[in-house]
Write a protein that holds these residues in place. Structure first.
Motif, PDB file in Angstrom:
ATOM      1  N   ARG A 186       0.830  -1.209   0.000  1.00 62.97           N
ATOM      2  CA  ARG A 186       0.000   0.000   0.000  1.00 62.97           C
ATOM      3  C   ARG A 186       0.870   1.267   0.000  1.00 62.97           C
ATOM      4  N   LEU A 236       0.868   4.275  -2.697  1.00 63.80           N
ATOM      5  CA  LEU A 236       0.627   5.682  -2.364  1.00 63.80           C
ATOM      6  C   LEU A 236       1.835   6.546  -2.667  1.00 63.80           C
ATOM      7  N   TYR A 246      -0.362  12.829  -5.316  1.00 59.78           N
ATOM      8  CA  TYR A 246      -0.606  13.303  -3.951  1.00 59.78           C
ATOM      9  C   TYR A 246       0.204  14.551  -3.646  1.00 59.78           C
ATOM     10  N   TRP A 264     -14.670   5.106   5.769  1.00 52.67           N
ATOM     11  CA  TRP A 264     -13.570   4.299   5.238  1.00 52.67           C
ATOM     12  C   TRP A 264     -13.980   3.596   3.940  1.00 52.67           C
ATOM     13  N   PRO A 300     -13.976   6.561   0.619  1.00 47.72           N
ATOM     14  CA  PRO A 300     -12.887   7.461   1.034  1.00 47.72           C
ATOM     15  C   PRO A 300     -12.955   8.855   0.433  1.00 47.72           C
ATOM     16  N   PRO A 326      -8.492  10.681   7.658  1.00 50.43           N
ATOM     17  CA  PRO A 326      -7.892   9.672   6.775  1.00 50.43           C
ATOM     18  C   PRO A 326      -7.498  10.252   5.418  1.00 50.43           C
ATOM     19  N   HIS A 327      -8.311  11.201   4.924  1.00 49.01           N
ATOM     20  CA  HIS A 327      -8.022  11.796   3.616  1.00 49.01           C
ATOM     21  C   HIS A 327      -6.690  12.548   3.651  1.00 49.01           C
ATOM     22  N   ARG A 352      -3.709  10.279   4.098  1.00 51.31           N
ATOM     23  CA  ARG A 352      -3.332   9.601   2.865  1.00 51.31           C
ATOM     24  C   ARG A 352      -2.545  10.558   1.959  1.00 51.31           C
ATOM     25  N   GLY A 400       1.253   9.987   0.672  1.00 47.25           N
ATOM     26  CA  GLY A 400       1.568  10.040  -0.753  1.00 47.25           C
ATOM     27  C   GLY A 400       2.548  11.154  -1.079  1.00 47.25           C
ATOM     28  N   PRO A 407       1.829   9.333   9.274  1.00 50.13           N
ATOM     29  CA  PRO A 407       1.819  10.206   8.085  1.00 50.13           C
ATOM     30  C   PRO A 407       2.890  11.281   8.159  1.00 50.13           C
ATOM     31  N   THR A 429      -2.970   4.646   6.149  1.00 50.10           N
ATOM     32  CA  THR A 429      -2.853   4.513   4.696  1.00 50.10           C
ATOM     33  C   THR A 429      -4.202   4.230   4.045  1.00 50.10           C
ATOM     34  N   GLY A 430      -5.259   4.223   4.850  1.00 53.73           N
ATOM     35  CA  GLY A 430      -6.588   4.033   4.278  1.00 53.73           C
ATOM     36  C   GLY A 430      -6.968   2.574   4.067  1.00 53.73           C
TER      37      GLY A 430
END
Lengths: 679, 386
Positions: free
Chosen positions: A35, A39, A47, B223, B226, B237-238, B241, B245, B275, B335-336
Motif C-alpha cells: 500500500r 501511495l 498526492y 472508510w 474514502p 484519513p483523507h 493519505r 503520498g 503520516p 494509509t486508508g
C-alpha cells in the motif's frame, strides 16, 4: 525457590504454530508495504499535487472601480473604504464554548472580549442580546471543533472612523476582533444626477449563472476564463443602472491575484521558507478601472435642482447645440445612489428599494429618457416646419381664432381668443386654432415626417438608461391601431402635441438643438473621454452627427424668429416669466395628461395627477445658440407659468458659469437684435 | 533478599551472557526515531503539545527502568503472580468508572495528583500474563474444544467488556485480537473452529447494529467511501493519505512535510504520527520503519519458539501480538486500508501508559529470551541419558 527447579511445562503443543503465525504477520506487513508503494511510489506525484493545492490559495487582489468626473473635474462617483467589524466567535466569546480538556484537566479559557467590543461599538442592550443569541444558535455543537467558532462573522457594517480608531486603540483587549476595509461606491453629490450616474449593486444570481453555468468550478482555468471573460464572482459589484451600468466594462477594471501559503485553518503564512513553496507565476497585478470624464456640468445640475425645488416631479435636459454633448440630465424625484450601493448596509438598501417602488412619482424612473410624455405645444414648430417645407401653407395667411373650432361633431378648443393670427403669431401666442387649420391642410404624415427627421419618436441612442422611444403617429399607425375610420381629429391633436404623440425630454432637447444650430441633429453624448487613473486620455469621443435635417434655412429662420418672440414679444406666451437679461428663444407647452381618476385614489393625489404637464423647450443665446434647454414639470400646470421660470434660471446659471469660467464677472446682457441660426 | 533469583553467579548469572541485543537495538531504534518524529509532529502545535517530545523521553526512561526490572526478575515469578496482576488490572478498570473524568464522551484515565494513566493500556499486558498463566497450567495433548477455551474466553471478556463500556473501541479490539492470537497458538479442534466461525458470522451484523456508537459506524462508512465527506468524517484519513503520498520515494525532509507543517493532519501526536514520518522520509523511510516493526514482531515469535516453557512462550507471543496489532491497525488506518479506530503506533504515539506498556512487554520478552538456554530438568535428564 523450589518451584524453579520443577520440571517445566511442555511447549510441544505450540511448536507447529509459530511458522504459520510468522507467515501471517509477514504477509500483513507486506500488504502495508504494498500500500505504501502504491501511495508513495506510484501515486506520489498525484498526492504531491494535492498537498501543494492544499497550502496554496489564490488570493484575489481587488481592483478599484473607475472614477466618474464631470466636465470640470468634479468627482461624481468614486470609491471609499467602508470599515466592517468582524469577529471570530470562539475568541470573542470563549465562555460560550464547550470546556476543553488537556490531560484530563480543563483548559483555562481566555476572558471574553465581547463586553468591551459591545461597548466600543455602542451596541444597545437589545442589539447585544440579538447578536449573542445568533452566535450561540449558530455555534451550538458539542464538537469543540465546530468551524463556526473559527469562522469570522460580521457584526457591524460601515462603522465610523472614530470607532475604527477606538478599536485599534483597544486592540489588545479585543482578541478575535477584526476590522475589514471594503471598497464602497461613493457619490459625493448624493442624489444629484442619480438617474444618469446610476448605482452599483451586488451582481445578481441570474448574471452569475450566465457566466458561471453548472459545472463551472470543474472546468480548467483557461476554460473558466473563456466562459467567464469578465470574471464575475459572487459578491462582486456591478453597475446596475445609468452610466455605471452602460460603461461597466470600462469602469470595472480587472482583478488580480496572488498565491499565498495557507494552513489548514485558512491562516496565511509568510516567511522565506513559505515563499519557496509558491510556484510560478506567483502574482498577477490588478488593472484599475478606467475613469470617465463626462460632458455634464455638475454646477448646472445643482442649479436645476434649485430651480426645480418647488415642483414634485419633472425632468430637465441641457444639451450643447454645437456638439450634442449633454451638459445636464436631471430627473425628479430622485434617489440617493449611496443607499442603493450598499455602503450603508443591506438593511438600508432594502428600505430604500421599498420606499422607491411604493412612490407613485416613480423616483427610479429616469424621466429624461425612460419616460415619454405628450409634448403639447412644444410640438408646434415641427408642425409649422412641415407646412412650410412642402409649401402647403403661406406663412402670411391668417386664420381667425374665436377660441374654438368645430370639426365634425367635436369642438377643439384654444387657450384664448386670439383673433386674426399669422403663422408667426400662432407660434408666439400658441394658438391652437391656427394649427388645427394647418393640420387639416398639411396632413398627419407630413408633420410626422418632419418630427421624425428631428428625431422625435425615436430612441436617441444615448444608451445610458433604457430609452422610451416615444411615438409620432402616422396614418398607417392609426390604420393598425384603430378598426374604425381615420378621423381628422387625430391629425389636429397631433399638430399641437396631444393625443397619441409622446416624446422624451431628451428627444425634445436634441430636436430643439437641431432647430437652433441650423438643422444638424447630433447624437447626444454624455461621456466625453475615457481616462486612466493618472489622468491620461485613453479615448475621446468626438461629436457625432446623426443626420442633417433637410430644411430650407428660410423656413427655419421663420420658426426661430417666432420662437424668439415667444419669449421676447409682449404677446408671447413666455414673455411674463422671461428674464430680460437673457437672450432665449423657445416654445412653451401645456400638455393634458388625460389622467382618469380611479376610485381608490387618494383625493389629493388624484388632483395632482390630473394636472397638466408644463413644458418649455428653448435654446440660448437666441442669436448665437450654445445650449438647448428642455424643462418638463410633471403635473405642474401651465407651461408658461411653471416651466419657463425653471428654464430661465437654468440659462441664467449657464451664462453665469460661462462668465465665471472665462474669468469675466457675470454681467447682464443687452437684448440683441433679431436672432437666427448660424449657417 | 532471601529469594534466590537465579541459579548462581550474581543477579542474572549466565542470563547476562544471553542478552538479546537484536531485540534491544530494534526497540531502541524505534524509540529514538519515534521521539524525533514526535518532535517534528508537535512542532506545529504551539502551546498545547509543543513539549510533548520531552515528556515522551521521560516516559521512555521510566519505561526503560520498568523494563529492566521486568527483564531481570526471572519470569517464572510472574507466573505465580499471574492472576493477582490480572485482578489488579480489572480493579483499576472498574476504578476508571468511579474516578475517571469524561473527555470527548469517554472516560479512560485515572488521576493521581497531576499524573494520569490509562489502565486499559496496562490491561493488555495483564491479560497476556493471565492467559499465559492459564495455558501454562492447562497442558493438553489433544486439540482443545470450545469448553477448554471457555475459561480463557471469560478471562479476556471481562476486561474487554469494561473497556468497551468506557467506551474505547480500539483497545477493546486489541484485547480481543490478542486473545485470538494466543488461541491461535494452541491446538484447537477443527469442529470448534467451525463453530467459532459460524457464531462470529452471526454476531458480526448484531455487533454492527447495536455494539457500535453512531460515530463509529460513521467512521466505517467513511472508510468504505474514502472520497466522500472529506471535510467531515473523512478529513483525517483523507489528509493522512495525502501526507503519506506526498512523501514520494524519499520524502520532503525532516520538518518539511507541508501536510504536517500547515496543520492538515490532526492528532499527529497520538493517532497519526506515521503520516508525519512517511511525508518527511518517503517510501524509503517508511520501508525501514515497517521493517523494524516486522522484525520486532517476528523476533517475539522466535523468542516464543525458543522459550523453555509454556508461560514464556505465551508471554512472548502475547507481547508480539500486542505490538503487531497496534502497528497493523495504526499503519492500516494511516494509509486508508482500515477504518479509523483510535489505536496508537507503539513507541511513536505520544502517551505514558502506551509507552510504558510496550516497554514493559519488551522487557518480558527480553526476560524470556535471556532465559531460553536454561536447561529444563527434563531435557537435562534426557541429555544425561544419552
Amino acid at each position: 525457590m523450589s518451584n524453579l527447579l520443577l520440571p517445566r511445562s511442555d511447549v510441544g503443543e505450540f511448536r507447529r504454530r509459530y511458522k504459520w503465525m510468522a507467515l501471517g504477520a509477514f504477509l500483513a506487513f507486506v500488504v502495508i508495504v504494498g500500500r505504501l508503494f502504491q501511495l508513495q511510489a506510484l501515486d506520489g506525484a498525484e498526492y504531491a499535487t494535492i498537498a501543494h493545492e492544499n497550502i496554496i490559495r489564490r488570493v484575489v487582489l481587488p481592483t478599484t472601480r473607475g472614477v466618474i468626473r464631470d466636465a470640470y473635474g468634479k468627482v461624481l462617483a468614486s470609491s471609499r473604504p467602508s470599515y466592517d467589524v468582524e469577529i471570530v466567535p470562539g475568541r470573542v466569546m470563549p465562555s460560550a464554548r464547550p470546556v476543553r480538556y488537556r490531560n484530563g484537566l480543563p483548559v483555562a479559557r481566555d476572558p471574553d472580549s465581547w463586553p468591551k467590543l459591545a461597548e466600543v461599538l455602542r451596541l444597545n442592550p437589545e442589539e447585544k442580546r440579538t447578536f449573542e443569541a445568533r452566535v450561540r444558535a449558530a455555534c451550538v455543537s458539542d464538537e469543540d471543533k465546530s468551524p463556526c467558532w473559527h469562522t469570522p462573522i460580521l457584526v457591524r457594517e460601515d462603522v465610523s472612523r472614530d470607532i475604527v480608531a477606538e478599536l485599534k486603540q483597544h486592540h489588545d483587549e479585543l482578541a478575535g476582533v477584526d476590522v475589514v476595509g471594503v471598497p464602497v461606491r461613493f457619490y459625493p453629490y448624493k442624489d444629484l444626477g442619480a438617474h444618469m450616474l446610476g448605482y452599483v449593486a451586488e451582481v445578481d444570481s441570474e448574471t452569475l449563472l450566465k457566466y458561471r453555468p453548472k459545472g463551472y468550478e470543474d472546468l480548467a482555468r483557461e476554460e473558466q476564463q473563456r466562459a467567464n471573460p469578465l470574471g464575475y464572482e459572487a459578491g462582486d459589484t456591478v453597475g446596475a443602472t445609468g452610466i455605471e451600468r452602460a460603461w461597466e466594462s470600462y469602469l470595472r477594471g480587472q482583478r488580480g491575484w496572488e498565491k499565498r501559503v495557507v494552513d489548514a485553518r485558512g491562516r496565511y503564512r509568510s516567511g522565506p521558507e513559505t515563499e519557496q513553496l509558491v510556484d510560478a507565476p506567483p502574482r498577477m497585478d490588478p488593472i484599475p478601472g478606467r475613469d470617465l470624464r463626462l460632458s455634464i456640468d455638475v454646477e448646472l445640475e445643482q442649479a436645476i435642482e434649485r430651480a426645480m425645488r418647488p415642483h414634485a416631479a419633472g425632468a430637465a435636459v441641457v444639451v450643447d447645440v454645437r456638439t450634442g454633448r449633454l451638459l445636464a440630465l436631471y430627473s425628479k424625484p430622485d434617489f440617493d445612489p449611496n443607499d442603493l450601493s450598499g455602503g450603508a448596509g443591506r438593511a438600508r438598501v432594502r428600505e430604500a428599494y421599498n420606499r422607491m417602488y411604493a412612490d407613485p412619482l416613480r423616483p427610479m424612473l429616469d424621466k429624461t429618457m425612460s419616460g415619454a410624455f405628450q409634448p403639447g405645444s412644444t410640438m408646434k414648430p415641427f408642425s409649422a416646419l412641415a407646412g412650410l417645407e412642402d409649401h402647403v401653407i403661406d406663412p402670411d395667411h391668417t386664420e381667425k381664432c374665436e377660441g374654438y373650432v368645430v370639426f365634425g361633431r367635436r369642438v377643439f378648443r384654444c387657450s384664448h381668443v386670439h383673433g386674426k393670427v399669422r403663422l408667426h403669431d400662432a407660434i408666439a401666442r400658441s394658438c391652437n386654432v391656427y394649427f388645427f387649420h394647418l393640420a387639416e391642410t398639411v396632413g398627419m404624415d407630413r408633420i410626422a415626417r418632419v418630427a421624425q427627421a428631428f428625431g422625435l419618436g425615436d430612441k436617441t441612442g444615448l444608451g445610458i438608461n433604457p430609452e422610451a422611444p416615444g411615438r409620432i403617429p402616422t396614418r398607417s399607425w392609426y390604420a393598425l391601431r384603430y378598426r374604425g375610420q381615420f378621423r381628422v381629429g387625430f391629425t389636429l391633436n397631433m399638430a399641437i402635441g396631444e393625443g397619441d404623440v409622446t416624446v422624451t425630454p431628451l428627444q425634445l432637447a436634441t430636436a430643439y438643438a437641431a432647430i437652433a444650430n441650423g438643422g444638424t441633429l447630433y447624437q447626444p453624448q454624455v461621456v466625453r473621454a475615457v481616462e486612466t487613473s493618472d489622468g491620461a486620455v485613453v479615448q475621446e469621443f468626438p461629436p457625432r452627427i446623426r443626420r442633417q435635417v433637410p430644411i430650407a434655412p428660410d423656413n427655419l429662420r421663420r420658426v426661430t424668429d417666432a420662437l424668439y418672440d415667444v419669449v421676447n414679444d409682449p404677446s408671447g406666451t413666455a414673455y411674463p416669466a422671461r428674464d430680460p437679461t437673457l437672450d432665449v428663444a423657445g416654445k412653451t407647452g401645456t400638455a393634458q395628461t388625460g389622467y382618469v381618476v380611479k376610485k381608490e385614489d387618494d383625493a389629493k393625489m388624484a388632483w395632482f395627477l390630473s394636472q397638466n404637464h408644463a413644458w418649455f423647450s428653448s435654446f440660448a443665446p437666441a442669436h448665437n445658440p450654445e445650449i438647448a434647454v428642455t424643462v418638463l414639470v410633471q403635473h405642474g400646470g401651465s407651461g408658461p407659468e411653471v416651466a419657463v421660470p425653471v428654464a430661465m434660471q437654468i440659462v441664467h446659471e449657464y451664462e453665469r458659469l460661462q462668465a465665471v469660467r472665462a474669468g469675466r464677472a457675470p454681467s447682464a446682457k443687452s437684448p440683441p437684435g433679431r436672432p437666427g441660426p448660424r449657417p | 533478599m532471601t529469594l534466590r533469583l537465579d541459579d548462581g553467579g550474581g543477579l542474572l548469572g549466565r542470563a547476562r551472557e544471553h542478552f538479546d541485543w537484536l531485540l534491544f537495538i530494534t526497540v531502541a531504534t524505534l524509540a529514538v526515531i519515534g521521539v524525533i518524529n514526535l518532535y517534528s509532529a508537535t512542532s506545529v502545535a504551539r502551546g498545547a503539545h509543543a513539549e510533548d517530545y520531552i515528556q515522551q523521553i521521560y516516559w521512555l526512561v521510566g519505561g526503560g527502568i520498568l523494563a529492566t526490572v521486568a527483564a531481570v526478575i526471572d519470569y517464572r515469578h510472574y507466573e505465580r503472580l499471574g492472576y493477582a496482576v490480572y485482578a489488579v488490572g480489572v480493579v483499576l478498570l472498574l476504578l476508571v468508572f468511579i474516578l475517571g473524568r469524561e473527555i470527548r464522551g469517554s472516560s479512560r484515565w485515572i488521576y493521581i495528583g497531576s499524573y494520569s494513566f490509562q489502565p486499559s493500556e496496562f490491561m493488555k499486558l495483564f491479560l497476556v500474563i493471565a492467559l499465559a498463566k492459564y495455558l501454562h497450567d492447562d497442558p493438553k495433548s489433544e486439540g482443545r474444544t470450545l469448553k477448554d477455551l471457555a475459561v480463557p474466553a471469560v478471562i479476556a471478556a471481562v476486561p474487554t467488556a469494561l473497556v468497551m463500556l468506557q467506551p474505547d473501541l480500539g483497545t477493546g479490539l486489541i484485547l480481543v485480537l490478542v486473545f485470538l492470537s494466543i488461541c491461535a497458538l494452541t491446538r484447537v479442534q477443527t469442529r470448534s473452529l467451525i463453530w467459532l466461525g459460524v457464531v462470529g458470522l452471526i454476531l458480526a451484523p448484531v455487533f454492527w447494529s447495536y455494539g457500535l456508537r453512531g460515530y463509529q459506524n460513521e467512521r466505517i462508512n467513511a472508510w468504505l467511501n474514502p472520497n466522500v465527506n472529506v471535510l467531515g468524517f473523512n478529513w483525517d484519513p483523507h489528509q493522512a493519505r495525502i501526507a503519506v503520498g506526498n512523501g514520494g520515494w524519499f520524502g520532503q525532509g525532516f520538518m518539511r512535510g507541508s501536510q504536517n507543517q500547515f496543520m492538515f493532519l490532526h492528532e499527529q501526536h497520538s493517532d497519526f504520527p506515521f503520516p508525519v514520518f512517511a511525508e518527511e522520509w518517503g517510501f524509503a523511510g517508511s520501508l525501514l520503519l515497517v521493517g523494524l516493526y516486522g522484525l520486532l514482531v517476528l523476533w517475539c515469535l522466535r523468542v516464543a519458539s525458543m522459550a523453555k516453557d509454556r508461560f514464556g512462550a505465551v508471554l512472548a507471543v502475547g507481547v508480539g501480538s500486542i505490538i503487531f496489532w497496534h502497528a497493523v491497525f495504526n499503519l492500516g488506518m494511516a494509509t486508508g486500508l482500515l477504518p479509523i479506530v483510535g489505536v496508537t503506533l507503539p513507541l511513536f504515539s505520544y502517551g505514558g501508559s502506551s509507552v510504558m506498556t510496550v516497554l514493559l512487554g519488551v522487557g518480558l520478552v527480553m526476560n524470556v529470551s535471556m532465559r531460553r538456554f536454561y536447561a529444563s530438568p527434563s531435557r537435562t535428564t534426557q541429555r544425561l541419558g544419552l
